[in-house]
Enzyme design. Structure first.
Site, PDB file in Angstrom:
ATOM      1  N   LYS A  85       0.847  -1.189   0.000  1.00 13.52           N
ATOM      2  CA  LYS A  85       0.000   0.000   0.000  1.00 13.52           C
ATOM      3  C   LYS A  85       0.886   1.244   0.000  1.00 13.52           C
ATOM      4  CE  LYS A  85      -3.910   1.927   2.605  1.00 13.52           C
ATOM      5  NZ  LYS A  85      -4.744   1.765   3.826  1.00 13.52           N
ATOM      6  N   HIS A 105      -0.309   4.417   0.378  1.00 15.55           N
ATOM      7  CA  HIS A 105      -0.944   5.549   1.056  1.00 15.55           C
ATOM      8  C   HIS A 105      -1.370   5.095   2.450  1.00 15.55           C
ATOM      9  CE1 HIS A 105      -4.203   3.215  -0.772  1.00 15.55           C
ATOM     10  NE2 HIS A 105      -4.980   3.680   0.185  1.00 15.55           N
TER      11      HIS A 105
END
Length: 218
Positions: free
Chosen positions: A106, A108
């Protein structure tokens, strides 16, 4: 095919839960197989709670209390890690960290490829998985965990060892143990399943199982 079944209650639990089926399937390794073990069939909370008890007992019997983190490879390993961690706390008094991975990192929010407890220096990690065929997911997982400074991956507990060759001529669990220095344990093996469920396996399925074992087994 085998003289003694170590965990007959566990195999019966798999069968009664519909996790073991016979037919025409393709394993994660790409091998066509006449039987399939699908942990995704554990759909009730009561089933997952019982499953965690089996795994937690295996973890304690194999590693004692010297375990800091339970890791489950996504996706089916997620529920395995969670229920095993809960059972370790509830039934064995071990408050371990629980973590699992993302299929893609991921970029973010909190970021990274791990969800849950972040293993730290000195942590001893045990991986829990549903089935080992060729060891594909473990070969992908262990090197990533070992890149975390000071983290030691000490073992692997699997629900079913299909007793097949890994990437070479040795059994997958043997290969994984040698390659990464892991202590490995399987709650049930292919031979134990065939022995324990002999009364429900048709002659046709038994013949197909033996042919498959001759082709890919060790």
């Amino acid at each position: 095919m085998i003289r003694q079944v170590r965990n007959p209650d566990y195999i019966d639990f798999l069968w009664q839960s519909g996790v073991i089926t016979f037919g025409d399937f393709v394993a994660k390794s790409g091998r066509p197989t006449p039987y399939f073990v699908d942990a995704g069939k554990f759909t009730r909370a009561s089933q997952l709670a019982r499953l965690g008890e089996f795994y937690a007992k295996a973890v304690v019997e194999t590693f004692g209390s010297d375990v800091d983190v339970i890791f489950g490879p996504a996706y089916k390993g997620i529920s395995l890690a969670v229920t095993t961690g809960i059972a370790l706390t509830r039934h064995h008094g071990l408050d371990v960290g629980v973590t699992f991975d993302r299929k893609e990192a991921k970029d973010h929010g909190e970021g990274g490829w791990l969800i849950g407890h972040r293993p730290d220096k000195g942590d001893r990690v045990v991986i829990v998985e549903d089935v080992t065929t060729a060891g594909t997911s473990i070969h992908a997982t262990v090197p990533r965990l070992e890149q975390i400074d000071g983290v030691e991956v000490v073992g692997l507990v699997v629900g079913v060892d299909r007793q097949e060759r890994g990437n070479g001529t040795d059994a997958a669990l043997t290969e994984l143990s040698r390659t990464y220095g892991l202590v490995t344990y399987a709650l049930a093996t292919f031979e134990e399943i065939v022995s324990s469920l002999g009364h429900v396996i048709s002659d046709a399925d038994r013949s197909r199982l033996e042919t498959y074992r001759d082709a890919y087994g060790v």
